[in-house]
Structures are given as C-alpha cells and as structure tokens.
Design a protein around this motif. Structure first.
Motif, PDB file in Angstrom:
ATOM      1  N   UNK A 277      14.268  84.663 -20.621  1.00  0.00           N
ATOM      2  CA  UNK A 277      15.127  84.771 -20.884  1.00  0.00           C
ATOM      3  C   UNK A 277      15.808  86.022 -21.617  1.00  0.00           C
ATOM      4  N   UNK A 278      14.731  86.058 -22.376  1.00  0.00           N
ATOM      5  CA  UNK A 278      14.295  87.407 -22.598  1.00  0.00           C
ATOM      6  C   UNK A 278      14.955  88.252 -22.151  1.00  0.00           C
ATOM      7  N   UNK A 279      14.853  88.683 -21.148  1.00  0.00           N
ATOM      8  CA  UNK A 279      14.337  90.272 -20.113  1.00  0.00           C
ATOM      9  C   UNK A 279      16.717  90.028 -19.751  1.00  0.00           C
ATOM     10  N   UNK A 280      17.352  88.933 -20.312  1.00  0.00           N
ATOM     11  CA  UNK A 280      18.760  88.666 -20.024  1.00  0.00           C
ATOM     12  C   UNK A 280      19.079  89.368 -21.481  1.00  0.00           C
ATOM     13  N   UNK A 281      18.927  88.100 -22.640  1.00  0.00           N
ATOM     14  CA  UNK A 281      19.643  88.601 -23.363  1.00  0.00           C
ATOM     15  C   UNK A 281      18.494  89.154 -24.833  1.00  0.00           C
ATOM     16  N   UNK A 282      18.698  90.592 -24.469  1.00  0.00           N
ATOM     17  CA  UNK A 282      17.198  91.773 -25.028  1.00  0.00           C
ATOM     18  C   UNK A 282      18.572  91.021 -26.011  1.00  0.00           C
TER      19      UNK A 282
END
Lengths: 705, 155
Positions: B27-32
């Motif tokens: 999820x960190x890829x999308x909501x950095x």
C-alpha cells in the motif's frame, strides 16, 4: 374512465376523472404532510372518504395545487397523461430523494366520445379503495428514512406528445430519477465529505460493521454457564459442545476483517490529510484520537493473544495463553469505545459532552454498534463475577490420596456443588497461584459425598501442588518405582500394588482450594440405550471414571433405565499410564455381581520390548489377574479393529445371545460414547455407520468433557 | 504445561509482523508518505503536510520513488520465507540461527518505521526481536528440521 395505480404495488382505484383528480389532490396532500415537506401546522383535518385527511391551508400552495389539478383533469379527459409523479427533492443539493408514482391507465375512451357510460361503481366500493391507498401511503412512510433536510416537491406529468401544455406553468424536465443502485451511504448528503474519500471509506465502514458483529459474537461461546444450561435444549440445533471451535472461527474472521478495516483506514486518513476535509494530519487521527489509539491497541493485543493462543504455545505453557488471553478485557473496552467521537460524522470536530457516552450522537452517523454488541460483554463479565462468587462458597479439601502410579486424588467437599457424571471443573489453589484455574475431569460420581479429581504431576502447577501436599516427586517416584518393579507386596510398607496411600494430614495442613464448575456435557444419555459402548483413548479415559462409578451406583439401586450391558474400551499407548485408573476399574470390576453386565477391554498399542514380552509371558500364564492391570480382564495388545468388534457385536445381538430376553425387541439401540483423538473417532464412526441395520442401531457421540 | 519456548512465540509474532510489512509496503507504493514528515513540516490546505527541507532524502526515497517500500517488501518476504519456512531454507544452518533473525527483524523494523503504513509492522518486529533475544539468552536451541524421517513420536 381512468384508473390509477399507486406506488407500483397492486392497489388500484377505478373511478371517474373528477374522482381521480380529487383523489390525486388528497394523495399529494397526504404525502406532503407525511414526508414533512411543509410544516405540519399548515395542515388541517378534513373528513373525506370516511377517513380523516390532512389538507394544506397554505394559500399559495393551495392555489398552486389547484392550478395543477385543473390541468391534470383536462389531460385526463383527453387521455393524454400516462403517469403522474410527485418527486421530493432536496432543497440544497437538488438531488431527488423520493418519487411517488401514480400510473394512469385508460380503460375506455373518455365520456365525450358519445358512448353510454358504463354503470358507475358503487360509491362505497370506490371509497374503500381510496381509503386503502391513503392508508398505504401512510404505512409506507414508516419504512422510509426520516428526511432531515429541507425539501421541496415537484409534480411531473408524463403526457403524450400531442398534449397541449400551457406555457409558463409546466416545463420540460428530466425524470428526477433516483439512481437505483446507490445506497444510503452514497445518497446521504451528510456523508458527502466522507464520501469524497470514495472506496476506502466504504470498505472501512463495511469491514467495521462485520468487526462489530464479530466483536459481539466472540464472547458468546465463552459464556460457559449459559451454555451448560441451554445445552440440552439446543443440542439438536447446533453442536453446543463445539463452542471453542466457534470462538476460533469468529477470531479468524476478526483477524481478516481487521486487516481490511485497518488497510482502508490507512488510506482514509492519508486522504483526509491530503484533501484537508478535516483540518488535521493523518497521524493526529492515528495517534491522538480515540478511534486511532484504540484501534492500534486492539491490533497489538490481537497479535499477542493470537500468538499465544496457538496450540503449540498453549501446550508448552498454558499460563502464557491464559494470562495473555485476559487482555481480552482491554480489547473489549477498545472495541466498545473505538467509535468514540465518531469518525463517521457530519461535523468537522467530534462533539464531546460530559455525560455518558461522552459524545453527542447528534452528529454521529456511524452504526453505533457498541449499543448492541456490549451485551454479550456485560453478560460475560457478569458470568465471571458469578463464577468468582460461586468459587468462594465453602469448600474444603478433605483428603489427599496418592496412587502408586503417581496420580494424586484430591477429595473435596463442597455441598453447594452439584454435578452429573462426565462433567469437569476448574480448580484453584490460592497458595500456589492466586489467579490460575486449571481444568480437571471429575472422577467421583454424583452419589459420592465428595468431589474428587485425579491429578498427575506432569506440569509446573501440578508438581507444585504435589510438593505442597507432601506428595512431592521423590515420594511419588519411590512409589512408582516400586509399582513398576511389579512388587506384588512390599513387606516393609505392607502396600499392595494398586492400592493408594492416604497422606497423613495431621502434621501437614491441607491448603485451601476453590473449585469452579461444573462444565461440560452430562452423560445421562447412557441410560437411554440398551448397550453402551464407552471408548476412552489415552487420557480421554478420565470422564469414564465418573460415568462408570455412576453406572455402578445406579446398578446397585436397580435404576439403570434401559441399559442392559456396558462395554468399556480403553485404548492406551503405554503401560505406566494405566496408573490410577486401574484401581478404580478394579473396584468396579470386583463389585460386579453379574459378569455379563460390564465388560472391560483394554488395548495396549505400545510396541513391546523383549524384556516386557517375557515379563508378561512369565507372569500372565495361569495367573488370576492380568499382570499389567491387575484386572481379571486380560490386556490385549495392538490396535483394536473396530469393524470386527462392531460386526461381532451385531451378530451377537441379532442371535439373541448378547442380551438375555431381547428377542422380542424390535430394535436394539447401541450407543457409542467416545472421548479421545479425532482420527480414532472417525474410524469408530465409520464402523458404527457400517454396521447399523434394521435390527441393531448403532449411534455415535464424541464427547467433549 | 511447562515453560514457554520463546522462539516459538517469536516465530509467530515475526511472521505476523513480516506479513504486515509486505502488505503495508504494497500500500505504500500507492499512498506514499514519509512517516516523520510532521517534524518541522508545514500543513497545507489542501495538500497535507509539506515536509521540512531536511527530510529531502527521505522524500526522494519514499515519495518520489518507493525505494524504502520495495526494500521493506523484499526483506519482509525474506523473513517470511525463513520463518515459515521455505523447504530449501529449512536444511540450512542459517535457519536455526536466532541472531540472523534478530538482525533481519531489526532492519525490517527500521525500514518500516520510515513510511506511513509501516509503524505497526515495525513495532511488532521489535516485539519479535525481544522474544528471540530472550530465547538466545535462555540458550534455547532450534530443533533441526526433520528430513522426511517419518512422523515424529511414532516408533
């Protein structure tokens, strides 16, 4: 003539155009009143159609309606209108909230065509039809959500193309349709700000609702006393003894949905910070507000609780599981207070107040599920308090007996403790541990004047208990060794193998004990069958001590119900664990007047070493008692073949040899009661199913003691 | 009953933390977002926190390109493979080392605390480290994996 149909549901009304127009007027008035489009003071009551109808007094509205109705009547006469719609629209957002649809169907050409009108319907019938529709409108309202915002209304007429439309009064419009698939979540304007977060807020709310449901369910299977009481009544409906299984399934569901819920919230708060719909940063919500803090705490508690509840850890160290699982108290507090202040609200800041529940629910649009799910929590808490009170009732440890195999038998006197055979209890010895409760099977029969449990010193608690009672490992080891040597009679102590030693309690004060229970399934069903097959595997034999004793007591009283014979099987892996149980079996076996009533079958599945083989061979031949168990019954070696055993039993029953005088019976019931590992259970169940026929009915029950 | 075997408990917590780390990094890829951006950052409306200039290196590694997240994901997968464990890891001496686990978990904890979604994974990794440290101190030994020598306990 025209007919009207209200609300797609099949109430129809037939009547003349003027009647239909008039009805439409009252219907519109009723809807406007019921849906509070205009303040209710504006309406006054009119007796119409044998019913009280509310009609507006607002002059402007009245004249507006009049104008519309005149036009409607004109169209009706021309037959150019097919549908009338009253649409209620939100004043601010102009989104349609409700549509009230009246279909109009022309039955015949209008009266002007010159044909003779059919005989008018009787007035009374029409009136009752109108009453039915108005009533339906009113009752419909109860199913509709309350509209909290200012609304306006539009009347739409679906006319034929040719119809002449007076300019200035009617305008073309779109159908003001409500988009069908959108739910409350999507259409509720108070949620507009949150809905801007789109899928993540919908996911978190949905998962949250599931979690609330799980949170309500998780404690229900742990209401042990409630289950014990309702068990006999609900056993046919669902397996009430599988409560722990259900508890685990709810927990798995909880773990999964927590993952979904948390993930969605991480996205939510990220977007709240980015869009600033609320003036705060993501970490504020995570770590300074009630929802975030309790959420992170619950996750941490879950990691610890789930981790220590794994069967591996539970077996290694029950205490780690036991104590950690009491974090559930904080977990439940967390779940009930998780929505404090309401993340789902229509105000920017939470509306806190000083009285319970410390936030105003006025701005709260959440599910407020804690109001529902707190009840199992309160019940469970109440049950724990009740258990505490019950445990404090007068209890006295009256005797400690040590069996040579190393098992201690505690005889406890507690007059308030009522139980039936096959149940178990929790025991606590405050001197050893103030908080720990340990489960043990009751080995005494309800007829005994005491409650007894047999305890083997295998864990840290039981060893400490042994030390405290003066039956420490050294004492027991000496006795066990003597027993293992097969010393039939030791001259010095005068002790026979298989006998127990009562500990001298004069120079050693017995500690206080507390017991909690009883729990589990009663074995009363045993007396409803002709033949009871009791099968215990390994340690699973313990509940049968109580059951066998109980049967024995009832046999003495001649109160055996339909029970004619008992077959007792004990499948055991190694010889030393015959231990204490053998002394009890001996007692029961010796007391049998009728040799055919109780048959004991003992199977030793251990691989036998050469020494042991010779030992058995030498001692067994010609001896009155079996060298291993000291019972008259011989021990059998290897695993029992259930198919053959049940096959033979069926043959014996069918030929009438098995139960004396059973020939006249239509059907013999043979009940199997098993306690032990599930692999064995499966094999036995297969055998019972396989051998059931029209003469002999084998039933199978896996007991959870 | 008996004594708690700490590395068994540590294993469960470590698996949980590592799976969390993999999921959070995804999820960190999308909501950095850099977790510590509030230190010296300014709040913009709309737009959220604008990090302090001193945090530029983290912004490069987390927000501009999800380097930290990728590393955390790889490391998390490695730990899961080690703990669960992958058949080809099972025979290695590495598999029975607590120190290796402690070191890997420490790095995981460090990487996860840097980005927004990883805080819990980081905290739980620390708890798992605690369990393994205790196991090491108590002198617990990881049993050698059984290599198809039949089921244990049956003679």
């Amino acid at each position: 003539m025209a007919s009207k149909q209200a609300n797609r549901q099949a109430i129809t009304l037939k009547g003349s155009t003027s009647l239909v127009t008039e009805f439409f007027k009252y219907a519109v008035n009723t809807i406007l009143f019921q849906r509070e489009v205009y303040p209710s003071d504006d309406f006054h009551m009119v007796k119409k159609y044998g019913q009280t109808v509310l009609v507006t007094q607002d002059v402007a509205l009245e004249s507006y309606l009049d104008k519309i109705l005149k036009q409607v009547q004109k169209w009706l006469l021309l037959g150019s209108v097919t549908q009338l719609v009253l649409a209620i629209i939100s004043k601010d957002s102009r989104t349609p909230l409700e549509r009230w649809v009246f279909d109009i169907k022309l039955v015949e050409l209008p009266v002007e065509s010159g044909e003779a009108p059919p005989p008018p319907k009787p007035e009374a019938e029409i009136q009752s039809e109108i009453r039915a529709i108005l009533k339906q409108i009113i009752s419909m309202v109860t199913y509709l959500p309350v509209i909290n915002e200012p609304t306006v209304f539009n009347i739409l007429a679906y006319t034929s193309e040719s119809a002449d439309v007076p300019a200035g009064e009617w305008v073309d419009t779109d159908p003001l349709a409500i988009e069908a698939s959108k739910s409350q979540q999507a259409t509720n304007t108070r949620l507009a700000a949150l809905n801007a977060l789109t899928w993540s807020v919908w996911t978190s709310r949905g998962a949250g609702l599931v979690l609330a449901f799980d949170g309500g369910l998780i404690l229900i299977p742990m209401l042990r006393n409630v289950i014990r009481v309702v068990r006999p009544k609900v056993q046919w409906l669902f397996p009430a003894d599988e409560n722990i299984w259900f508890h685990r399934q709810v927990a798995y569901s909880m773990a999964f949905w927590s993952m979904v819920h948390t993930t969605a919230h991480y996205v939510n708060f990220f977007n709240v910070e980015r869009t600033q719909v609320r003036k705060e940063i993501a970490l504020d919500i995570h770590y300074t507000q009630a929802g975030g803090i309790s959420g992170h705490f619950m996750l941490l508690i879950m990691v610890l609780m789930y981790g220590t509840a794994h069967s591996k850890i539970r077996q290694q160290c029950f205490e780690a599981f036991w104590y950690t699982h009491h974090l559930a108290f904080f977990f439940m507090i967390g779940i009930y207070s998780h929505a404090t202040g309401c993340f789902v609200r229509d105000s920017t800041n939470p509306d806190y107040i000083t009285t319970f529940p410390f936030y105003s629910t006025q701005h709260c649009l959440g599910y407020e599920s804690w109001r529902f799910i707190i009840w199992p929590g309160i019940l469970y808490f109440g049950e724990r308090v009740y258990r505490e009170i019950r445990a404090r009732k007068a209890t006295r440890l009256s005797k400690v007996l040590v069996h040579p195999s190393g098992a201690m038998e505690l005889r406890i006197v507690k007059p308030s403790f009522k139980y039936v055979a096959g149940q178990w209890l929790f025991i606590q010895v405050p001197e050893i541990s103030k908080f720990q409760w340990h489960p043990f099977t009751i080995t005494s029969a309800p007829e005994d004047p005491y409650v007894s449990v047999h305890i083997r010193q295998v864990g840290d608690f039981t060893r400490a208990l042994g030390d405290r009672l003066g039956a420490g490992p050294s004492v027991v080891a000496a006795m066990t060794q003597a027993a293992m040597k097969g010393a039939e009679k030791d001259e010095k102590t005068g002790m026979t193998r298989g006998d127990f030693v009562e500990l001298d309690s004069s120079n050693l004060s017995l500690p206080s004990v507390r017991i909690d229970g009883p729990y589990g399934a009663p074995a009363e069903d045993v007396f409803n069958v002709e033949v009871a097959v009791l099968i215990g595997a390994g340690i699973g034999v313990t509940p049968f001590a109580s059951i066998l004793k109980h049967i024995w007591y009832r046999q003495k009283r001649g109160n055996l119900g339909t029970l004619r014979r008992v077959e007792f099987f004990w499948v055991c892996r190694d010889a030393p664990s015959f231990g204490w149980f053998q002394s009890l079996l001996q007692e029961v076996e010796a007391a049998q007047a009728d040799p055919n009533f109780l048959r004991i079958n003992i199977y030793l599945t251990q691989k036998i070493g050469e020494d042991m083989l010779w030992n058995i061979a030498v001692n067994d031949a010609g001896a009155q008692y079996d060298p291993l168990t000291l019972l008259r019954t011989r021990t059998m070696f290897g695993r029992p073949d259930w198919m053959t055993i049940y096959g033979q039993m069926r043959q014996a029953v069918e030929s009438g040899q098995y139960i004396a005088g059973s020939k006249s019976q239509l059907k013999t019931k043979v009940g199997t009661y098993f306690c032990g590992p599930s692999v064995l259970a499966k094999a036995i169940k297969e055998a019972t199913v396989h051998h059931t026929n029209s003469n002999v009915e084998f039933s199978f029950a896996k007991e959870h003691f | 009953m008996g004594n708690l075997i700490w590395h068994d408990l540590g294993r469960f917590i470590s698996i949980t933390a590592s799976v969390y780390a993999v999921w959070s990094s995804f999820f960190g890829f999308y909501y950095r977002k850099f977790f510590w951006d509030f230190v010296g950052g300014t709040l913009r409306d709309p737009g959220g926190i604008q990090p302090a200039p001193g945090a530029a290196v983290f912004i490069t590694l987390i927000v501009k390109a999800p380097i930290i997240q990728i590393l955390a994901m790889i490391l998390g997968m490695m730990i899961v493979a080690l703990e669960y464990s992958l058949p080809l890891v099972k025979g290695l001496a590495l598999y029975r080392s607590f120190v290796v686990r402690i070191v890997l978990l420490f790095f995981q904890s460090f990487l996860c605390i840097l980005y927004y979604q990883g805080t819990n994974a980081s905290l739980w990794s620390l708890i798992a480290i605690g369990c393994y440290v205790r196991a090491q101190l108590l002198g617990e030994v990881m049993e050698e994996a059984k290599e198809n020598r039949g089921k244990g306990g049956r003679a």
